[in-house]
Design a protein around this motif. Structure first.
Motif, short mmCIF file in Angstrom:
data_model
loop_
_atom_site.label_atom_id
_atom_site.label_comp_id
_atom_site.label_asym_id
_atom_site.label_seq_id
_atom_site.Cartn_x
_atom_site.Cartn_y
_atom_site.Cartn_z
N ALA A 10 0.97 -1.18 0.07
CA ALA A 10 0.03 0.09 -0.02
C ALA A 10 0.91 1.32 -0.06
CB ALA A 10 -0.73 0.10 1.16
N THR A 11 0.33 2.42 -0.62
CA THR A 11 1.34 3.63 -0.68
C THR A 11 0.25 4.74 -0.52
OG1 THR A 11 3.03 4.82 -1.79
CG2 THR A 11 1.44 3.47 -3.20
N THR A 12 0.79 5.83 -0.39
CA THR A 12 0.24 6.98 -0.17
C THR A 12 0.44 8.02 -1.42
OG1 THR A 12 1.72 8.21 1.22
CG2 THR A 12 -0.12 7.07 2.19
N ARG A 13 1.47 7.52 -2.45
CA ARG A 13 1.77 8.16 -3.36
C ARG A 13 0.83 8.16 -4.69
NH1 ARG A 13 3.38 5.65 -7.72
NH2 ARG A 13 4.69 3.76 -7.59
N ASN A 14 0.68 8.88 -5.38
CA ASN A 14 -0.17 9.14 -6.69
C ASN A 14 0.26 7.96 -7.62
OD1 ASN A 14 -2.08 10.83 -5.59
ND2 ASN A 14 -0.62 12.63 -6.41
N PRO A 15 -0.83 7.35 -8.10
CA PRO A 15 -0.21 6.36 -9.36
C PRO A 15 0.52 6.87 -10.31
CG PRO A 15 -2.58 6.24 -8.80
CD PRO A 15 -2.16 7.58 -8.07
N ARG A 16 1.59 6.37 -10.83
CA ARG A 16 2.33 6.57 -12.05
C ARG A 16 1.70 6.33 -13.35
NH1 ARG A 16 7.42 4.69 -9.07
NH2 ARG A 16 8.04 6.56 -7.77
N PRO A 17 1.85 6.68 -14.30
CA PRO A 17 1.26 6.34 -15.73
C PRO A 17 1.08 4.61 -15.88
CG PRO A 17 2.20 8.49 -16.01
CD PRO A 17 2.66 7.98 -14.45
N GLY A 18 0.27 4.28 -15.92
CA GLY A 18 0.12 2.76 -16.31
C GLY A 18 0.07 2.08 -15.14
N GLU A 19 0.19 2.31 -14.05
CA GLU A 19 -0.20 1.82 -12.74
C GLU A 19 -1.47 1.38 -12.39
OE1 GLU A 19 4.01 2.66 -9.98
OE2 GLU A 19 2.35 3.90 -9.67
N VAL A 20 -1.87 0.30 -11.91
CA VAL A 20 -3.11 -0.18 -11.60
C VAL A 20 -3.14 -0.44 -10.18
CG1 VAL A 20 -4.96 -1.78 -12.29
CG2 VAL A 20 -3.40 -1.04 -13.96
N ASP A 21 -4.31 0.30 -9.50
CA ASP A 21 -4.62 -0.08 -8.35
C ASP A 21 -4.95 -1.37 -7.83
OD1 ASP A 21 -4.97 0.65 -5.41
OD2 ASP A 21 -7.21 0.59 -5.87
N GLY A 22 -4.35 -2.11 -6.97
CA GLY A 22 -4.47 -3.37 -6.66
C GLY A 22 -3.62 -4.41 -7.47
N GLN A 23 -3.02 -3.78 -8.24
CA GLN A 23 -1.95 -4.65 -9.25
C GLN A 23 -0.56 -4.37 -9.15
OE1 GLN A 23 -2.89 -4.77 -13.34
NE2 GLN A 23 -0.66 -5.35 -13.94
N HIS A 24 -0.23 -3.04 -9.01
CA HIS A 24 1.21 -2.40 -8.63
C HIS A 24 1.14 -1.94 -7.31
CE1 HIS A 24 0.63 -2.03 -13.16
NE2 HIS A 24 1.68 -2.53 -13.17
N TYR A 25 0.37 -1.64 -6.84
CA TYR A 25 0.17 -1.01 -5.22
C TYR A 25 -1.39 -0.90 -5.07
CZ TYR A 25 5.24 0.64 -5.40
OH TYR A 25 6.50 0.36 -5.48
N HIS A 26 -1.73 -0.76 -3.70
CA HIS A 26 -2.97 -0.44 -3.06
C HIS A 26 -2.79 1.07 -2.96
CE1 HIS A 26 -4.44 -4.46 -2.86
NE2 HIS A 26 -3.45 -4.71 -2.47
N PHE A 27 -3.36 2.00 -3.74
CA PHE A 27 -3.26 3.34 -3.77
C PHE A 27 -4.22 3.96 -2.50
CE2 PHE A 27 -1.25 2.35 -7.80
CZ PHE A 27 -0.21 3.29 -7.56
N VAL A 28 -3.81 4.26 -1.39
CA VAL A 28 -4.52 4.96 -0.26
C VAL A 28 -4.41 6.31 0.27
CG1 VAL A 28 -4.91 2.51 0.51
CG2 VAL A 28 -3.15 4.11 1.42
N THR A 29 -5.13 7.05 0.67
CA THR A 29 -4.86 8.21 1.18
C THR A 29 -4.18 8.09 2.38
OG1 THR A 29 -6.72 8.35 2.79
CG2 THR A 29 -7.19 9.39 0.51
N HIS A 30 -3.36 9.37 3.01
CA HIS A 30 -2.67 9.33 4.31
C HIS A 30 -3.55 9.12 5.48
CE1 HIS A 30 1.26 10.95 2.94
NE2 HIS A 30 0.58 11.41 1.89
#
Length: 193
Positions: free
Chosen positions: A44-64
């Motif tokens: 899991a990370t609080t950073r924004n996804p980079r182009p091409g990154e998919v939530d749940g595949q590359h990282y779990h993108f979450v708020t702080h």
């Protein structure tokens, strides 16, 4: 091919760590290619996804706020603030679910994360991926061509510290060739073809 734990070895969490440029990502990618059903934890990370990154595949993108709640509630096996900005960590739930089902789980993280996991789950197996030699590690880092001189020196200083921590690990795998290192790691995890 099976990612079920062998009958002589119960499923457990394996943590892979090692110095920069040792090839952790390459070995894990080969392991995933050979054993597509192997559970490799997604951070899991609080950073924004980079182009091409998919939530749940590359990282779990979450708020702080979401990340802080996970830490407060004990839902992270390990976590850290990286570059003084964003938080990264390993959610506990998916790892626990795999282990409960009798399937092995793998984390690819840094030294500090490995130490945190060992405190949270003392039964976890820590595997240190080591280069065949210091000179080879330097050659791999320089050969990548992705860092400037200052960044390379910073990474090499960190690598020296990481190399000195090898005694904290249960097993050491030398990454002399990706195929051989992958074979050895698969055997330590307890997965078979």
């Amino acid at each position: 091919m099976s990612t079920e734990a062998s009958s002589t070895q119960s499923a457990r969490l394996t943590v892979l760590a090692g110095p920069t440029a040792v090839g952790k990502g390459t070995v894990v990618a080969e392991l995933r290619r050979r054993y597509p059903d192997l559970f490799v934890s997604i951070s899991a990370t609080t950073r924004n996804p980079r182009p091409g990154e998919v939530d749940g595949q590359h990282y779990h993108f979450v708020t702080h706020e979401q990340f802080d709640d996970m830490v407060t509630h004990g839902d992270m096996l390990e976590w850290a603030v990286v570059h003084g900005q964003n938080k990264y960590g390993t959610p506990r739930g998916p790892v626990d679910a795999e282990l409960k089902e009798g399937r092995p789980a793998l984390l690819e993280i840094d030294l500090d994360g490995a130490r945190q996991v060992k405190k949270a789950m003392p039964e976890a197996q820590l595997v240190f991926l080591a280069p065949p030699s210091w000179d080879e590690l330097v050659n791999r880092l320089v050969g990548r061509g992705t860092e400037n001189e200052e960044e390379r020196e910073r990474r090499l200083a960190t690598a020296r510290v990481e190399m000195n921590a090898v005694h904290e690990f249960d097993q050491v795998v030398i990454n002399d060739t990706v195929a051989r290192a992958t074979d050895e790691l698969a055997a330590l995890i307890g997965i078979t073809r």
